[in-house]
Write a protein that holds these residues in place. Structure first.
Motif, PDB file in Angstrom:
ATOM      1  N   ASN A 142       0.833  -1.197   0.000  1.00  0.00           N
ATOM      2  CA  ASN A 142       0.000   0.000   0.000  1.00  0.00           C
ATOM      3  C   ASN A 142       0.872   1.253   0.000  1.00  0.00           C
ATOM      4  OD1 ASN A 142      -2.412   1.466   0.102  1.00  0.00           O
ATOM      5  ND2 ASN A 142      -2.239   1.677   2.319  1.00  0.00           N
ATOM      6  N   GLY A 143       0.497   2.208  -0.827  1.00  0.00           N
ATOM      7  CA  GLY A 143       1.212   3.477  -0.885  1.00  0.00           C
ATOM      8  C   GLY A 143       2.383   3.493  -1.854  1.00  0.00           C
ATOM      9  N   GLU A 144       2.734   2.341  -2.391  1.00  0.00           N
ATOM     10  CA  GLU A 144       3.859   2.301  -3.329  1.00  0.00           C
ATOM     11  C   GLU A 144       3.391   2.697  -4.720  1.00  0.00           C
ATOM     12  OE1 GLU A 144       7.252  -0.898  -3.998  1.00  0.00           O
ATOM     13  OE2 GLU A 144       5.428  -1.458  -5.091  1.00  0.00           O
ATOM     14  N   TRP A 145       4.226   3.495  -5.395  1.00  0.00           N
ATOM     15  CA  TRP A 145       3.984   3.768  -6.810  1.00  0.00           C
ATOM     16  C   TRP A 145       5.310   3.754  -7.542  1.00  0.00           C
ATOM     17  CZ3 TRP A 145       5.695   8.417  -9.048  1.00  0.00           C
ATOM     18  CH2 TRP A 145       6.001   9.453  -8.164  1.00  0.00           C
ATOM     19  N   LEU A 146       5.294   3.117  -8.697  1.00  0.00           N
ATOM     20  CA  LEU A 146       6.497   2.897  -9.488  1.00  0.00           C
ATOM     21  C   LEU A 146       6.264   3.383 -10.912  1.00  0.00           C
ATOM     22  CD1 LEU A 146       7.141  -0.799  -8.372  1.00  0.00           C
ATOM     23  CD2 LEU A 146       8.244   1.253  -7.452  1.00  0.00           C
ATOM     24  N   VAL A 147       7.179   4.190 -11.410  1.00  0.00           N
ATOM     25  CA  VAL A 147       7.091   4.712 -12.772  1.00  0.00           C
ATOM     26  C   VAL A 147       7.852   3.765 -13.693  1.00  0.00           C
ATOM     27  CG1 VAL A 147       7.608   6.668 -14.291  1.00  0.00           C
ATOM     28  CG2 VAL A 147       7.012   7.076 -11.889  1.00  0.00           C
ATOM     29  N   ILE A 148       7.261   3.408 -14.815  1.00  0.00           N
ATOM     30  CA  ILE A 148       7.923   2.521 -15.770  1.00  0.00           C
ATOM     31  C   ILE A 148       8.876   3.349 -16.630  1.00  0.00           C
ATOM     32  CG2 ILE A 148       7.615   0.819 -17.602  1.00  0.00           C
ATOM     33  CD1 ILE A 148       6.360   0.084 -14.805  1.00  0.00           C
ATOM     34  N   ARG A 166       0.591   1.540  -9.187  1.00  0.00           N
ATOM     35  CA  ARG A 166       0.494   1.977  -7.785  1.00  0.00           C
ATOM     36  C   ARG A 166      -0.607   1.226  -7.050  1.00  0.00           C
ATOM     37  NH1 ARG A 166      -3.761   6.026  -6.732  1.00  0.00           N
ATOM     38  NH2 ARG A 166      -4.687   6.633  -8.716  1.00  0.00           N
ATOM     39  N   ARG A 167      -0.499   1.334  -5.724  1.00  0.00           N
ATOM     40  CA  ARG A 167      -1.549   0.776  -4.866  1.00  0.00           C
ATOM     41  C   ARG A 167      -1.984   1.841  -3.867  1.00  0.00           C
ATOM     42  NH1 ARG A 167      -2.043  -4.815  -1.543  1.00  0.00           N
ATOM     43  NH2 ARG A 167      -4.119  -4.396  -0.744  1.00  0.00           N
ATOM     44  N   ASP A 168      -3.281   2.074  -3.824  1.00  0.00           N
ATOM     45  CA  ASP A 168      -3.892   2.959  -2.832  1.00  0.00           C
ATOM     46  C   ASP A 168      -4.908   2.135  -2.063  1.00  0.00           C
ATOM     47  OD1 ASP A 168      -2.499   5.218  -3.599  1.00  0.00           O
ATOM     48  OD2 ASP A 168      -4.022   5.857  -5.026  1.00  0.00           O
ATOM     49  N   ASP A 169      -4.616   1.890  -0.793  1.00  0.00           N
ATOM     50  CA  ASP A 169      -5.477   1.056   0.037  1.00  0.00           C
ATOM     51  C   ASP A 169      -5.723  -0.281  -0.661  1.00  0.00           C
ATOM     52  OD1 ASP A 169      -5.587   2.987   2.071  1.00  0.00           O
ATOM     53  OD2 ASP A 169      -7.145   4.079   0.981  1.00  0.00           O
ATOM     54  N   SER A 170      -6.966  -0.598  -0.999  1.00  0.00           N
ATOM     55  CA  SER A 170      -7.215  -1.900  -1.626  1.00  0.00           C
ATOM     56  C   SER A 170      -7.197  -1.826  -3.148  1.00  0.00           C
ATOM     57  CB  SER A 170      -8.564  -2.446  -1.154  1.00  0.00           C
ATOM     58  OG  SER A 170      -9.594  -1.540  -1.511  1.00  0.00           O
ATOM     59  N   ASP A 171      -7.009  -0.633  -3.708  1.00  0.00           N
ATOM     60  CA  ASP A 171      -7.061  -0.473  -5.158  1.00  0.00           C
ATOM     61  C   ASP A 171      -5.682  -0.591  -5.799  1.00  0.00           C
ATOM     62  OD1 ASP A 171      -9.827  -0.071  -5.223  1.00  0.00           O
ATOM     63  OD2 ASP A 171      -9.613   2.089  -4.876  1.00  0.00           O
ATOM     64  N   LEU A 172      -5.591  -1.476  -6.784  1.00  0.00           N
ATOM     65  CA  LEU A 172      -4.379  -1.627  -7.581  1.00  0.00           C
ATOM     66  C   LEU A 172      -4.622  -0.911  -8.905  1.00  0.00           C
ATOM     67  CD1 LEU A 172      -3.720  -5.410  -6.893  1.00  0.00           C
ATOM     68  CD2 LEU A 172      -2.431  -3.485  -5.977  1.00  0.00           C
ATOM     69  N   TRP A 173      -3.733   0.036  -9.224  1.00  0.00           N
ATOM     70  CA  TRP A 173      -3.941   0.914 -10.376  1.00  0.00           C
ATOM     71  C   TRP A 173      -2.853   0.755 -11.424  1.00  0.00           C
ATOM     72  CZ3 TRP A 173      -7.632   4.744 -11.283  1.00  0.00           C
ATOM     73  CH2 TRP A 173      -8.521   5.021 -10.224  1.00  0.00           C
ATOM     74  N   LEU A 174      -3.274   0.885 -12.696  1.00  0.00           N
ATOM     75  CA  LEU A 174      -2.367   1.187 -13.788  1.00  0.00           C
ATOM     76  C   LEU A 174      -2.677   2.629 -14.146  1.00  0.00           C
ATOM     77  CD1 LEU A 174      -0.269   0.422 -15.958  1.00  0.00           C
ATOM     78  CD2 LEU A 174      -2.197  -0.153 -17.451  1.00  0.00           C
TER      79      LEU A 174
END
Length: 197
Positions: A142-148, A166-174
């Motif tokens: 949670n809270g991690e975001w990585l730029v490709i 990235r991940r915000d709480d329970s949401d996994l995002w592209l």
């Protein structure tokens, strides 16, 4: 003095790094070699490309089916001709490195970040890494975001975009990250590169 840009303190520091009087004598005599520091980047994750998902629609459906989310910018660049996928299944070792770890304590532009990473043996990722990493990195903290670290894809309104996972709480995002040539990324920003074989 011939080398005006060097202070006596800097010269003394070089002298000390070589091991004082004895080290300098050995260096000048060719008995002491100086070797560049070799960076060894730990593989963060090995992912598969060319998994059978071929179109933007395939990736959108797979992400939705996995209860993940797609940001507007990522959704936009998924559909651009510059987004291509591998025709055969292959594995890719990924490395995560911060801007500071690349030597830029005050931040750097994308061009500077990419040039330094290449010097250290890292390569840019194919654009497919963005959605594939999202699908294959379900345990992202949670809270991690990585730029490709990829060649930017121009979005519909003319902006340069990079994928971001990235991940915000329970949401996994592209997501997509907006970039322009003079933008300075923060020292703490983290990029995903592929490790050169």
């Amino acid at each position: 003095m011939k080398y005006n840009n060097w202070t006596l303190g800097q010269i003394e520091a070089v002298f000390n790094k070589l091991g004082g009087d004895d080290g300098v004598r050995r260096f000048l005599a060719g008995e002491l070699a100086i070797k560049a520091i070799q960076f060894e980047f730990k593989v963060f994750k090995t992912i598969k490309l060319g998994t059978g998902l071929k179109t933007a629609g395939d990736f959108r459906k797979a992400i939705k089916d996995n209860k993940m989310r797609i940001g507007d910018w990522a959704n936009d660049i998924l559909g651009k001709p510059a987004f291509t996928v591998a025709t055969e299944e292959t594995e890719l070792d990924l490395v995560v490195v911060s801007v500071a770890e690349l030597g830029f304590k005050d931040g750097a532009t994308r061009e500077q970040i990419y040039a330094r990473a290449k010097e250290l043996g890292l390569d840019l990722c194919p654009a497919e890494v963005g959605p594939q990493l999202r699908l294959q990195y379900k345990d992202q903290p949670n809270g991690e975001w990585l730029v490709i670290a990829m060649e930017p894809i121009t979005g519909s309104v003319g902006n340069l975009n990079l994928f971001r996972v990235r991940r915000d709480d329970s949401d996994l995002w592209l997501d997509g990250d907006y970039d322009y040539p003079d933008y300075v990324w923060d020292a703490g920003d983290r990029f995903v590169f592929s490790r050169r074989k």
